[in-house]
Design a protein around this motif. Structure first.
Motif, short mmCIF file in Angstrom:
data_model
loop_
_atom_site.label_atom_id
_atom_site.label_comp_id
_atom_site.label_asym_id
_atom_site.label_seq_id
_atom_site.Cartn_x
_atom_site.Cartn_y
_atom_site.Cartn_z
N LEU A 35 -2.80 -8.91 5.09
CA LEU A 35 -3.52 -7.83 4.36
C LEU A 35 -2.94 -7.66 3.03
N ASN A 36 -3.90 -6.87 2.01
CA ASN A 36 -3.67 -6.51 0.81
C ASN A 36 -2.60 -5.38 0.98
N LYS A 37 -1.46 -5.52 0.40
CA LYS A 37 -0.14 -4.43 0.66
C LYS A 37 -0.45 -3.39 -0.29
N THR A 38 -1.09 -3.49 -1.35
CA THR A 38 -1.00 -2.35 -2.18
C THR A 38 -1.76 -0.88 -1.66
N CYS A 39 -1.09 -0.15 -2.02
CA CYS A 39 -1.52 1.30 -1.46
C CYS A 39 -2.92 1.46 -2.04
N VAL A 40 -4.00 1.98 -1.16
CA VAL A 40 -5.31 2.26 -1.65
C VAL A 40 -5.40 3.73 -2.16
N LEU A 41 -4.39 4.46 -2.06
CA LEU A 41 -4.22 5.62 -2.69
C LEU A 41 -4.06 5.80 -4.30
N CYS A 42 -3.03 5.14 -4.38
CA CYS A 42 -2.70 5.02 -5.86
C CYS A 42 -2.66 3.97 -6.72
N LYS A 43 -2.82 2.62 -5.57
CA LYS A 43 -2.71 1.48 -6.25
C LYS A 43 -1.77 0.97 -7.24
N ASN A 44 -0.57 1.50 -6.98
CA ASN A 44 0.49 1.11 -7.59
C ASN A 44 1.71 0.40 -7.22
N VAL A 45 1.79 0.62 -5.87
CA VAL A 45 2.98 0.08 -5.22
C VAL A 45 2.43 -0.42 -3.60
N ASP A 46 3.19 -1.24 -3.01
CA ASP A 46 2.84 -1.64 -1.65
C ASP A 46 2.75 -0.52 -0.81
N GLU A 47 2.04 -0.48 0.26
CA GLU A 47 1.83 0.60 1.23
C GLU A 47 3.11 0.59 2.27
N SER A 48 3.76 1.55 2.43
CA SER A 48 4.65 1.69 3.72
C SER A 48 4.62 3.27 4.11
N LEU A 49 5.12 3.64 5.30
CA LEU A 49 5.12 4.93 5.62
C LEU A 49 5.87 5.73 4.81
N ASP A 50 6.95 5.29 4.26
CA ASP A 50 7.54 6.07 3.32
C ASP A 50 7.00 6.44 2.11
N HIS A 51 6.32 5.34 1.68
CA HIS A 51 5.64 5.39 0.15
C HIS A 51 4.49 6.37 0.40
N MET A 52 3.67 6.17 1.57
CA MET A 52 2.48 6.83 1.72
C MET A 52 2.79 8.56 1.86
N PHE A 53 3.59 9.02 2.64
CA PHE A 53 3.95 10.18 2.97
C PHE A 53 5.16 10.72 2.12
N LEU A 54 5.89 10.07 1.19
CA LEU A 54 6.72 10.74 0.60
C LEU A 54 6.88 10.23 -1.08
N HIS A 55 6.40 9.23 -1.19
CA HIS A 55 6.45 8.70 -2.76
C HIS A 55 5.14 8.63 -3.45
N CYS A 56 4.19 8.38 -2.66
CA CYS A 56 2.79 8.09 -3.32
C CYS A 56 2.48 9.31 -4.37
#
Length: 121
Positions: A35-56
């Protein structure tokens, strides 16, 4: 007044999140999915649970607005342990404030997860 005010889908999504079982890209990649690993919300960092709900950044803006709307000016958590403690501390009890926080938390998580999915699918 607010007891069980969150939709069942929102409550279930929050439960999955709190058990760290949401199918984020990093979790799907562990199962062998390409899959494309880039966060679709911020388009800056790879998506992970921590990124999505804590750092995005995008998610952070949503949380800030929601918490401001209900008059909760506590600092947003930056680690998973802080997120769990924050959720317990603010959602504990049967007061209107605690019930409102739990509803906003569940509906906020559900809305963010749906927005993420709409952008992918």
């Amino acid at each position: 007044m607010f007891k069980n005010a969150a939709k069942p889908k929102a409550t279930f999504t929050l439960w999955i999140l709190l058990n760290r079982k949401l199918a984020t890209v990093d979790r799907l990649a562990k199962w062998g999915m390409a899959l494309n690993k880039t966060c679709v919300l911020c388009k800056n960092v790879d998506e992970s649970l921590d990124h999505m709900f804590l750092h995005c950044h995008y998610v952070g803006e949503v949380w800030e607005r929601l918490l401001q709307w209900i008059g909760n000016h506590s600092n947003r958590p930056r680690t998973w342990a802080q997120f769990i403690q924050w959720s317990i501390q603010n959602g504990k009890g049967k007061s209107t404030r605690a019930q409102l926080f739990k509803m906003i938390l569940a509906e906020g998580v559900y809305a963010l997860w749906n927005e993420r999915n709409k952008r992918i699918f």
